[in-house]
Design an enzyme around this catalytic site. Structure first.
Site, PDB file in Angstrom:
ATOM      1  N   GLY A  10      34.628  54.730  40.292  1.00 53.30           N
ATOM      2  CA  GLY A  10      35.465  55.891  40.573  1.00 53.30           C
ATOM      3  C   GLY A  10      36.949  55.641  40.396  1.00 53.30           C
ATOM      4  N   LEU A  12      39.731  55.877  42.601  1.00 54.04           N
ATOM      5  CA  LEU A  12      40.440  55.010  43.545  1.00 54.04           C
ATOM      6  C   LEU A  12      39.972  53.563  43.390  1.00 54.04           C
ATOM      7  CD1 LEU A  12      42.272  54.411  45.949  1.00 54.04           C
ATOM      8  CD2 LEU A  12      40.435  55.196  47.476  1.00 54.04           C
ATOM      9  N   ALA A  75      31.529  58.392  46.992  1.00 55.14           N
ATOM     10  CA  ALA A  75      31.601  59.717  47.618  1.00 55.14           C
ATOM     11  C   ALA A  75      31.127  60.788  46.657  1.00 55.14           C
ATOM     12  CB  ALA A  75      33.033  60.020  48.046  1.00 55.14           C
ATOM     13  N   THR A  77      32.535  63.973  45.434  1.00 52.70           N
ATOM     14  CA  THR A  77      33.915  64.488  45.499  1.00 52.70           C
ATOM     15  C   THR A  77      34.104  65.853  44.831  1.00 52.70           C
ATOM     16  OG1 THR A  77      34.425  63.155  43.546  1.00 52.70           O
ATOM     17  CG2 THR A  77      34.999  62.208  45.673  1.00 52.70           C
ATOM     18  N   TYR A 149      32.453  70.281  51.738  1.00 56.34           N
ATOM     19  CA  TYR A 149      32.953  68.934  51.429  1.00 56.34           C
ATOM     20  C   TYR A 149      33.658  68.335  52.659  1.00 56.34           C
ATOM     21  CZ  TYR A 149      36.125  65.356  49.569  1.00 56.34           C
ATOM     22  OH  TYR A 149      36.841  64.195  49.358  1.00 56.34           O
ATOM     23  N   LYS A 153      32.646  65.070  54.906  1.00 49.50           N
ATOM     24  CA  LYS A 153      33.540  63.913  55.086  1.00 49.50           C
ATOM     25  C   LYS A 153      33.749  63.651  56.587  1.00 49.50           C
ATOM     26  CE  LYS A 153      35.341  61.766  52.297  1.00 49.50           C
ATOM     27  NZ  LYS A 153      34.831  60.544  51.586  1.00 49.50           N
TER      28      LYS A 153
END
Ligand SMILES: NC(=O)c1ccc[n+]([C@@H]2O[C@H](COP(=O)([O-])OP(=O)(O)OC[C@H]3O[C@@H](n4cnc5c(N)ncnc54)[C@H](OP(=O)(O)O)[C@@H]3O)[C@@H](O)[C@H]2O)c1
Length: 306
Positions: A10, A12, A75, A77, A149, A153
């Site tokens: 991903g 990040l 995740a 996302t 979402y 989270k």
């Protein structure tokens, strides 16, 4: 440290792998295809590899064995997609992190889990508990997500905390980096295709360059900072203001037309305001978001030149 990074394919994670490497840590980076955090057997196998000393020093030198740690970058996302694929969003954003946290707690391995500003903003603007521009959300504010979402989270944060191990939950926001699709890249592409773009001006938050966030995450691990941490670029702006600053810094002639969220046609509700700031004395603030944008544009130009 020996750091397991999940969701390693991903955006990040791309900068995190680089930051960990630069700081002299050993990295076990497992993309989705090599570790599904929702699969208990795969989670156990990955943590056993980490607990057994992977990744080993390349030279095989018998130096002191560094301590293990985990950063969960995996995740679901897709904010709009989460409204329709709620079960999948909760599996990846809540159940998976719960599994990871339980396995980490059983082996006394610290876990740093990434969460989101979208755990806030579900309270109607002006109502009690709602924040407004100039008054960012801090760690002690009660979460109130407004879409599937954000809810998934928040459930992930609760699952990580409930596992009872050493954990850090880092909430960040509006990420952009070279390792994935993001708002800045989209605006730069659109500017090449047309003379004007329509962007919402009634959602305000904090853009964050992953090139600033990633080394700060490594710093939190190194200093054993635990609990909930807010880490996002300094300041706040609307998506519309962000787009204007992108074109100003990139010296692109593209007009930005302000529209309201209702006109944007997005499936998921989004917070009107979700800027983050930290109230903790052990958290080192990130530079202002405009500096993050400068860093991103410079790094992007470097890649284009290469
Ligand atoms: N992007 C933002 O603006 C933003 C803002 C605030 C917080 N965050 C949080 O920051 C973190 C990193 O976000 P990002 O933007 O880097 O996300 P990203 O680019 O979408 O990366 C997420 C990675 O997780 C992987 N993944 C999905 N399901 C998985 C599973 N079951 N097991 C293992 N890996 C799985 C994905 O792989 P596949 O693509 O192969 O499925 C993807 O490589 C996330 O926790 C996100 O919620 C992001």
């Amino acid at each position: 440290m020996r750091i397991l990074i999940t969701g390693a394919g991903g955006m990040l994670a791309a900068d995190l792998i680089r930051a960990a490497d630069r700081a002299g840590h050993r990295v076990l980076a497992l993309p989705h295809a090599q570790l599904d955090i929702c699969d208990e057997r795969q989670v156990t196998a990955a943590l056993e590899r980490l607990a057994d000393g992977e990744p080993a020093e390349a030279s095989g030198a018998a130096s002191e064995d560094p301590s293990p740690a985990i950063v969960n970058c995996a995740a679901f996302t897709d904010v709009d997609g989460a409204e329709q694929r709620r079960e999948e969003a909760f599996a990846v954003n809540a159940e998976g992190p719960g599994l990871l946290a339980q396995a980490a707690a059983a082996r006394s391995i610290p876990l740093l889990h990434i969460s989101s500003d979208y755990v806030f903003g579900g309270v109607r603007p002006g109502a009690a508990g709602a924040h407004a521009p100039g008054d960012p959300y801090r760690e002690s504010d009660p979460p109130a997500p407004c879409g599937a979402y954000g809810m998934s989270k928040r459930a992930g944060e609760e699952a990580v905390a409930a596992a009872g191990g050493q954990h850090t939950i880092v909430r960040s926001s509006w990420l952009f980096g070279l390792g994935g699709r993001n708002f800045v890249a989209t605006m730069l592409r659109l500017a090449g295709e047309r003379g004007a773009v329509s962007v919402v001006d009634d959602q305000v938050g904090t853009p964050t360059w992953t090139g600033h966030l990633a080394p700060a995450l490594i710093g939190l691990l190194e200093r054993s900072v635990r609990g909930i941490v807010h880490l996002a670029g300094g300041g706040e702006v609307s998506w519309c203001g962000f787009a204007r600053e992108i074109f100003r810094q990139a010296e692109l002639d593209c007009r930005v037309q302000a529209i309201g969220s209702a006109e944007s046609g997005r499936a998921a509700p989004r917070p009107a305001y979700s800027a983050l700031a930290s109230e903790r004395s052990d958290v080192i603030a990130l530079p202002p978001w405009q500096q993050g944008l400068e860093g991103y544009l410079a790094a992007r130009a470097g890649i284009m030149r290469a």
